[in-house]
Every structure is written in C-alpha cells, then in structure tokens.
Design a protein around this motif. Structure first.
Motif, short mmCIF file in Angstrom:
data_model
loop_
_atom_site.label_atom_id
_atom_site.label_comp_id
_atom_site.label_asym_id
_atom_site.label_seq_id
_atom_site.Cartn_x
_atom_site.Cartn_y
_atom_site.Cartn_z
N GLY A 54 27.78 -16.04 15.97
CA GLY A 54 26.56 -14.90 16.76
C GLY A 54 26.71 -14.17 18.41
N LEU A 55 28.57 -14.80 18.52
CA LEU A 55 29.40 -14.03 19.90
C LEU A 55 29.07 -12.58 19.44
N ALA A 56 29.59 -12.07 18.51
CA ALA A 56 29.82 -10.40 18.29
C ALA A 56 28.66 -9.67 18.68
N SER A 57 27.70 -10.34 18.43
CA SER A 57 25.78 -9.93 17.76
C SER A 57 25.73 -9.81 19.69
N LEU A 58 26.20 -10.63 20.22
CA LEU A 58 24.98 -10.11 22.37
C LEU A 58 24.95 -9.42 22.63
N PRO A 59 26.57 -8.18 22.67
CA PRO A 59 26.38 -7.19 23.41
C PRO A 59 25.28 -6.11 23.11
N ASP A 60 24.46 -6.57 21.67
CA ASP A 60 23.51 -4.89 21.46
C ASP A 60 22.58 -6.35 20.89
N ASN A 61 21.68 -6.70 20.64
CA ASN A 61 20.61 -7.16 19.99
C ASN A 61 19.08 -7.56 20.67
N ALA A 62 18.42 -7.49 19.74
CA ALA A 62 16.55 -7.27 19.37
C ALA A 62 16.69 -7.50 21.01
N ILE A 63 16.49 -8.63 21.69
CA ILE A 63 16.42 -9.78 22.98
C ILE A 63 16.47 -9.03 23.35
N LEU A 64 18.14 -9.24 23.61
CA LEU A 64 18.34 -8.26 25.00
C LEU A 64 17.85 -7.05 25.08
N ARG A 65 17.41 -6.04 24.05
CA ARG A 65 16.97 -4.70 24.03
C ARG A 65 15.47 -4.42 25.04
N GLU A 66 14.86 -5.66 24.46
CA GLU A 66 13.15 -5.98 25.13
C GLU A 66 13.82 -6.12 26.68
N PHE A 67 14.63 -6.91 27.28
CA PHE A 67 14.87 -7.76 28.21
C PHE A 67 15.10 -6.52 28.97
N LEU A 68 15.65 -5.66 28.92
CA LEU A 68 16.16 -4.74 29.13
C LEU A 68 15.14 -3.57 29.58
N GLU A 69 14.23 -3.04 28.46
CA GLU A 69 13.66 -2.41 28.47
C GLU A 69 12.30 -2.53 29.26
N TRP A 91 16.51 -17.99 24.56
CA TRP A 91 16.40 -16.65 24.94
C TRP A 91 17.35 -16.02 25.94
N PHE A 92 17.45 -16.95 27.10
CA PHE A 92 18.23 -16.65 27.96
C PHE A 92 19.81 -16.65 27.57
N ASP A 93 20.25 -17.31 26.07
CA ASP A 93 21.56 -17.37 25.77
C ASP A 93 21.91 -15.74 25.77
N HIS A 94 21.09 -15.31 24.94
CA HIS A 94 20.79 -13.69 24.63
C HIS A 94 21.08 -12.80 25.29
N VAL A 95 20.20 -13.44 26.43
CA VAL A 95 19.95 -12.10 27.57
C VAL A 95 20.93 -12.22 28.70
N LEU A 96 21.37 -13.30 28.86
CA LEU A 96 22.70 -13.09 30.31
C LEU A 96 23.78 -12.93 29.39
N VAL A 97 24.54 -11.41 29.10
CA VAL A 97 24.97 -10.98 28.69
C VAL A 97 26.47 -10.41 29.19
N ALA A 98 27.54 -10.08 29.76
CA ALA A 98 28.25 -10.26 30.33
C ALA A 98 29.12 -8.90 29.55
N GLY A 99 28.65 -7.97 31.05
CA GLY A 99 28.25 -6.03 30.87
C GLY A 99 27.35 -5.40 30.31
N ARG A 100 26.70 -6.51 30.19
CA ARG A 100 25.10 -5.60 30.03
C ARG A 100 24.29 -6.54 31.13
N THR A 101 23.95 -7.26 31.30
CA THR A 101 23.15 -7.83 32.63
C THR A 101 24.23 -8.55 33.75
#
Length: 195
Positions: A54-69, A91-101
């Motif tokens: 799952g690591l490769a999908s972290l920079p662009d996933n639905a959970i992260l997009r919800e958080f960023l928006e 959930w936090f593991d999907h939004v704490l993403v280096a380069g995004r948050t």
C-alpha cells in the motif's frame, strides 16, 4: 467551506466520542447551513492498515484527498488502552504523507496542511487530563496533537468527556458537559470564515 467528520468509536450509539463529534458537526451546520460535510466512519468503512503493497498509493488516495480538501476536521477519538483506536491510527497513516502533508527541510519536518481547524471529540473511561493522577498514561490526546501539528494543523480544540466508566452519574455528567462544549465550539465560525 468543507468539514470532514471522522469517527473511530466502535460501540455504536453508546459511543461517547460519536455523540460529541455529532454535536460539534450539528453546531457547525447551525452556524453555516451551506457547509459541506464529508463523513468517514472508520468502523463501518475502516482505512486499510499499511503494508508494503500500500505504500505506493499513499501520495494519492481518497482518504488523503478528503483530508486535504477539508477546512475543518472533526475527529471522534475514543481512548482505548491509553491510546487511540487502531482504526484511527490507520486513517492517520493515510494522511501523514511525506511530500503531501509534511516535508523534511533543513530545520526538520515542516507541515504542509496549515490553516485547518481540528476539533477532537475525546472520550475516556478514566481520568487522564493534565493534573490528574492518570495523566502520565494519556497517550491519546498528545499523540493526536502531535500528528496534526506535524502536518501544520495548529488550531486544535479538544472537547473531552472523561471518567465515563466510573459510574452512571459520572458518565451522564461528563457527557452533558462535553455536549455543552460541543455546541459552543462553532460560535466563532462567522469570524473564522471572514478572517
């Protein structure tokens, strides 16, 4: 304006954190009826726990997009065994993403998600608030604050109901006080929007 409502309680309608988070969202909707609310129920629809695939999908996933928006985060966060629910950690593991948050700079980590407001609807069976004998065992609220601040979220309000397992009276009183605080949290909403 968008609000992201995340719940991690696993006890259904008996969940104190869910009651508090729902009251916060209701207060925001009363202050601004056109507010867009996105709901993420981590018991009904859990975030997958991270694994190597799952690591490769972290920079662009639905959970992260919800958080960023989201402009406002309302997080129902019960304390389980002195910490946060594993569903909420996932959930936090999907939004704490280096380069995004957040990113690492010369001075260390820098948050990239500044400007958001977070309201933590915290519930605990015992007494763990600062100044209580159990405060050294609170790995829930400090952990939540640390993760949010790591991403640049500094405007954090905690609405806490604690001691809910001590007695029926203590539970009722803690919930009543937390619900009053939850209803008051959005009073400054128009000022925050104008700022």
């Amino acid at each position: 304006m968008k609000l992201l409502h995340v719940d991690a309680g696993i006890t259904g309608p008996e969940s104190v954190s869910r009651q508090i988070s729902a009251a916060v969202v209701d207060a925001y909707l009363r202050a601004e009826p056109t507010l867009e609310v996105v709901r993420r129920d981590l018991e009904a629809d859990p975030a997958p726990h991270l694994d190597g695939r799952g690591l490769a999908s972290l920079p662009d996933n639905a959970i992260l997009r919800e958080f960023l928006e989201a402009d406002v985060l309302v997080i129902g966060a019960p304390m389980y065994n002195f910490g946060i629910a594993s569903q909420l950690k996932a959930w936090f593991d999907h939004v704490l993403v280096a380069g995004r948050t957040f990113k690492y700079g010369p001075a260390g980590p820098e948050g990239l998600a500044a400007g958001k407001r977070a309201i933590l609807a915290s519930s605990r069976g015992g007494l763990y608030a600062p100044g209580t004998p159990g405060s050294a065992l609170d790995f829930q609220e400090p952990h939540l604050r640390a993760m949010l601040r790591h991403m640049g979220v500094e405007d954090i309000t905690v609405i806490r109901a604690e001691g809910v397992a001590l007695s029926p009276e203590a539970r009722s009183q803690a919930i009543a006080e937390a619900l009053l605080n939850a209803r008051a949290v959005a009073r400054d909403f128009p000022r925050r929007v104008a700022a």
